[in-house]
Design a protein around this motif. Structure first.
Motif, PDB file in Angstrom:
ATOM      1  N   ASP A   1       0.813  -4.159   9.965  1.00  0.00           N
ATOM      2  CA  ASP A   1      -0.159  -3.102  10.286  1.00  0.00           C
ATOM      3  C   ASP A   1      -0.562  -2.340   9.021  1.00  0.00           C
ATOM      4  O   ASP A   1      -1.735  -2.024   8.833  1.00  0.00           O
ATOM      5  CB  ASP A   1       0.448  -2.103  11.282  1.00  0.00           C
ATOM      6  CG  ASP A   1       0.119  -2.440  12.733  1.00  0.00           C
ATOM      7  OD1 ASP A   1      -0.638  -3.398  12.972  1.00  0.00           O
ATOM      8  OD2 ASP A   1       0.617  -1.706  13.618  1.00  0.00           O
ATOM      9  N   HIS A   2       0.426  -2.044   8.160  1.00  0.00           N
ATOM     10  CA  HIS A   2       0.137  -1.299   6.925  1.00  0.00           C
ATOM     11  C   HIS A   2      -0.932  -2.013   6.090  1.00  0.00           C
ATOM     12  O   HIS A   2      -1.730  -1.366   5.406  1.00  0.00           O
ATOM     13  CB  HIS A   2       1.397  -1.151   6.065  1.00  0.00           C
ATOM     14  CG  HIS A   2       2.241   0.041   6.414  1.00  0.00           C
ATOM     15  ND1 HIS A   2       1.763   1.332   6.358  1.00  0.00           N
ATOM     16  CD2 HIS A   2       3.537   0.145   6.806  1.00  0.00           C
ATOM     17  CE1 HIS A   2       2.729   2.173   6.690  1.00  0.00           C
ATOM     18  NE2 HIS A   2       3.813   1.481   6.978  1.00  0.00           N
ATOM     19  N   LEU A   3      -0.941  -3.343   6.131  1.00  0.00           N
ATOM     20  CA  LEU A   3      -1.897  -4.113   5.322  1.00  0.00           C
ATOM     21  C   LEU A   3      -3.325  -3.979   5.859  1.00  0.00           C
ATOM     22  O   LEU A   3      -4.287  -4.279   5.167  1.00  0.00           O
ATOM     23  CB  LEU A   3      -1.485  -5.583   5.262  1.00  0.00           C
ATOM     24  CG  LEU A   3      -0.062  -5.837   4.744  1.00  0.00           C
ATOM     25  CD1 LEU A   3       0.223  -7.322   4.691  1.00  0.00           C
ATOM     26  CD2 LEU A   3       0.155  -5.196   3.382  1.00  0.00           C
TER      27      LEU A   3
ATOM     28  N   GLN B   1       5.756  -6.386  12.495  1.00  0.00           N
ATOM     29  CA  GLN B   1       4.493  -5.875  13.041  1.00  0.00           C
ATOM     30  C   GLN B   1       4.090  -4.560  12.375  1.00  0.00           C
ATOM     31  O   GLN B   1       2.926  -4.331  12.071  1.00  0.00           O
ATOM     32  CB  GLN B   1       4.602  -5.717  14.558  1.00  0.00           C
ATOM     33  CG  GLN B   1       4.726  -7.059  15.269  1.00  0.00           C
ATOM     34  CD  GLN B   1       5.126  -6.896  16.724  1.00  0.00           C
ATOM     35  OE1 GLN B   1       4.280  -6.718  17.585  1.00  0.00           O
ATOM     36  NE2 GLN B   1       6.429  -6.960  17.001  1.00  0.00           N
ATOM     37  N   HIS B   2       5.088  -3.711  12.136  1.00  0.00           N
ATOM     38  CA  HIS B   2       4.829  -2.418  11.496  1.00  0.00           C
ATOM     39  C   HIS B   2       4.292  -2.627  10.070  1.00  0.00           C
ATOM     40  O   HIS B   2       3.292  -2.017   9.680  1.00  0.00           O
ATOM     41  CB  HIS B   2       6.133  -1.605  11.474  1.00  0.00           C
ATOM     42  CG  HIS B   2       6.050  -0.269  10.812  1.00  0.00           C
ATOM     43  ND1 HIS B   2       6.152   0.917  11.500  1.00  0.00           N
ATOM     44  CD2 HIS B   2       5.866   0.061   9.507  1.00  0.00           C
ATOM     45  CE1 HIS B   2       6.031   1.927  10.634  1.00  0.00           C
ATOM     46  NE2 HIS B   2       5.854   1.435   9.421  1.00  0.00           N
ATOM     47  N   GLU B   3       4.950  -3.511   9.304  1.00  0.00           N
ATOM     48  CA  GLU B   3       4.529  -3.734   7.907  1.00  0.00           C
ATOM     49  C   GLU B   3       3.174  -4.431   7.837  1.00  0.00           C
ATOM     50  O   GLU B   3       2.355  -4.099   6.984  1.00  0.00           O
ATOM     51  CB  GLU B   3       5.586  -4.542   7.139  1.00  0.00           C
ATOM     52  CG  GLU B   3       6.960  -3.904   7.024  1.00  0.00           C
ATOM     53  CD  GLU B   3       6.938  -2.438   6.676  1.00  0.00           C
ATOM     54  OE1 GLU B   3       6.048  -2.003   5.927  1.00  0.00           O
ATOM     55  OE2 GLU B   3       7.801  -1.699   7.184  1.00  0.00           O
TER      56      GLU B   3
ATOM     57  N   GLY C   1       9.812   4.734  12.991  1.00  0.00           N
ATOM     58  CA  GLY C   1       9.498   5.719  11.956  1.00  0.00           C
ATOM     59  C   GLY C   1       8.823   5.007  10.803  1.00  0.00           C
ATOM     60  O   GLY C   1       8.628   3.797  10.835  1.00  0.00           O
ATOM     61  N   CYS C   2       8.433   5.768   9.788  1.00  0.00           N
ATOM     62  CA  CYS C   2       7.742   5.180   8.651  1.00  0.00           C
ATOM     63  C   CYS C   2       8.089   5.981   7.398  1.00  0.00           C
ATOM     64  O   CYS C   2       8.091   7.210   7.438  1.00  0.00           O
ATOM     65  CB  CYS C   2       6.232   5.218   8.899  1.00  0.00           C
ATOM     66  SG  CYS C   2       5.284   4.506   7.547  1.00  0.00           S
ATOM     67  N   LEU C   3       8.373   5.294   6.313  1.00  0.00           N
ATOM     68  CA  LEU C   3       8.710   5.977   5.059  1.00  0.00           C
ATOM     69  C   LEU C   3       7.542   6.814   4.543  1.00  0.00           C
ATOM     70  O   LEU C   3       7.737   7.734   3.750  1.00  0.00           O
ATOM     71  CB  LEU C   3       9.143   4.961   3.991  1.00  0.00           C
ATOM     72  CG  LEU C   3      10.449   4.206   4.291  1.00  0.00           C
ATOM     73  CD1 LEU C   3      10.702   3.143   3.242  1.00  0.00           C
ATOM     74  CD2 LEU C   3      11.635   5.165   4.388  1.00  0.00           C
ATOM     75  N   SER C   4       6.327   6.511   5.012  1.00  0.00           N
ATOM     76  CA  SER C   4       5.162   7.301   4.607  1.00  0.00           C
ATOM     77  C   SER C   4       4.918   8.503   5.528  1.00  0.00           C
ATOM     78  O   SER C   4       4.002   9.280   5.293  1.00  0.00           O
ATOM     79  CB  SER C   4       3.916   6.413   4.569  1.00  0.00           C
ATOM     80  OG  SER C   4       4.047   5.465   3.526  1.00  0.00           O
TER      81      SER C   4
ATOM     82  N   GLY D   1      13.254   3.791   8.949  1.00  0.00           N
ATOM     83  CA  GLY D   1      11.935   3.958   8.375  1.00  0.00           C
ATOM     84  C   GLY D   1      11.406   2.659   7.810  1.00  0.00           C
ATOM     85  O   GLY D   1      12.147   1.856   7.280  1.00  0.00           O
ATOM     86  N   SER D   2      10.140   2.423   7.984  1.00  0.00           N
ATOM     87  CA  SER D   2       9.543   1.255   7.369  1.00  0.00           C
ATOM     88  C   SER D   2       8.105   1.572   7.019  1.00  0.00           C
ATOM     89  O   SER D   2       7.376   0.746   6.622  1.00  0.00           O
ATOM     90  CB  SER D   2       9.652   0.039   8.278  1.00  0.00           C
ATOM     91  OG  SER D   2       9.379   0.349   9.596  1.00  0.00           O
TER      92      SER D   2
ATOM     93  N   PRO E   1       0.810  -1.228   0.000  1.00  0.00           N
ATOM     94  CA  PRO E   1       0.000   0.000   0.000  1.00  0.00           C
ATOM     95  C   PRO E   1       0.842   1.278   0.000  1.00  0.00           C
ATOM     96  O   PRO E   1       0.384   2.325  -0.475  1.00  0.00           O
ATOM     97  CB  PRO E   1      -0.817  -0.118   1.297  1.00  0.00           C
ATOM     98  CG  PRO E   1      -0.905  -1.586   1.544  1.00  0.00           C
ATOM     99  CD  PRO E   1       0.415  -2.149   1.086  1.00  0.00           C
ATOM    100  N   GLN E   2       2.080   1.197   0.501  1.00  0.00           N
ATOM    101  CA  GLN E   2       2.949   2.381   0.523  1.00  0.00           C
ATOM    102  C   GLN E   2       3.413   2.794  -0.868  1.00  0.00           C
ATOM    103  O   GLN E   2       3.882   3.917  -1.052  1.00  0.00           O
ATOM    104  CB  GLN E   2       4.167   2.138   1.424  1.00  0.00           C
ATOM    105  CG  GLN E   2       3.810   2.060   2.897  1.00  0.00           C
ATOM    106  CD  GLN E   2       5.046   1.910   3.742  1.00  0.00           C
ATOM    107  OE1 GLN E   2       5.554   0.821   3.903  1.00  0.00           O
ATOM    108  NE2 GLN E   2       5.574   3.021   4.249  1.00  0.00           N
ATOM    109  N   VAL E   3       3.311   1.871  -1.845  1.00  0.00           N
ATOM    110  CA  VAL E   3       3.571   2.277  -3.234  1.00  0.00           C
ATOM    111  C   VAL E   3       2.257   2.341  -4.005  1.00  0.00           C
ATOM    112  O   VAL E   3       2.224   2.256  -5.236  1.00  0.00           O
ATOM    113  CB  VAL E   3       4.620   1.369  -3.943  1.00  0.00           C
ATOM    114  CG1 VAL E   3       5.997   1.564  -3.320  1.00  0.00           C
ATOM    115  CG2 VAL E   3       4.231  -0.097  -3.924  1.00  0.00           C
TER     116      VAL E   3
HETATM  117 NI    NI Z   1       5.605   2.292   7.571  1.00  0.00          NI
END
Ligand code: NI
Length: 171
Positions: free
Chosen positions: A141-143, A137-139, A95-98, A170-171, A50-52
């Motif tokens: 969560d993005h889903l 866990q972070h990635e 952190g997060c790349l988004s 960042g992730s 989803p980040q792309v």
């Molecule tokens: Ni992220």
């Protein structure tokens, strides 16, 4: 393998529940390749589809090499991942790349086991602790449309980081 644009927090796709992958096709492999390219270009640890801007349940993670222990960089790809086991608790900056330029302390499980599929559709199981557990866990969560800022004690805990300061991965 083009680098794709990383969408930022206001993009609706980041708040949607991503779709399950049904076809382990060549276009999925191309997406995964692009995600790794994009992750490297951004110097990140993890990236979710989803980040792309692609609402599919795929994540890539790359844990950098550890020169102290001599451990080489470790790459992971997970399609349709699910956490099957978690234990302990760990609080650390995230952190997060988004959400470029922001970090905050998030409490997560210290150890997680995730099962999913490779881009070829083969079952994969990953057990992680430390940075890998946090990235998984972070990635994941993005889903589900969840960002790390949702897991802060309060938004006041969000800190701005300057270029000169050392940033959380960042992730
Ligand atoms: Ni992220």
């Amino acid at each position: 393998m083009p680098v794709r644009t990383i969408v930022t927090a206001e993009a609706p796709v980041l708040r949607q529940k991503a779709k399950r992958i049904k076809q382990f096709s060549q276009s999925l492999q191309a997406l995964i390749d692009d995600m790794f390219e994009t992750l490297h270009a951004a110097n990140g640890v993890g990236l979710a589809a989803p980040q792309v801007g692609v609402s599919l349940r795929a994540v890539v993670i790359e844990i950098p090499a550890d020169d102290e222990t001599g451990t080489p960089a470790q790459s992971y790809v997970l399609c349709n991942p699910e956490i099957v086991k978690s234990s302990g608790e760990d609080t650390d900056d995230e952190g997060c790349l988004s959400l470029p330029g922001y970090v905050g302390e998030v409490t997560r499980a210290a150890v997680v086991t995730v099962k999913g599929f490779s881009p070829e559709g083969k079952p994969v199981r990953v057990k992680g602790e430390g940075l890998l557990a946090r990235a998984l866990q972070h990635e994941l969560d993005h889903l589900d449309g969840v960002l790390f800022i949702d897991r802060l004690e309060s938004l006041e805990k969000l800190r701005r980081v300057g270029e000169a300061e050392e940033e959380a991965p960042g992730s």
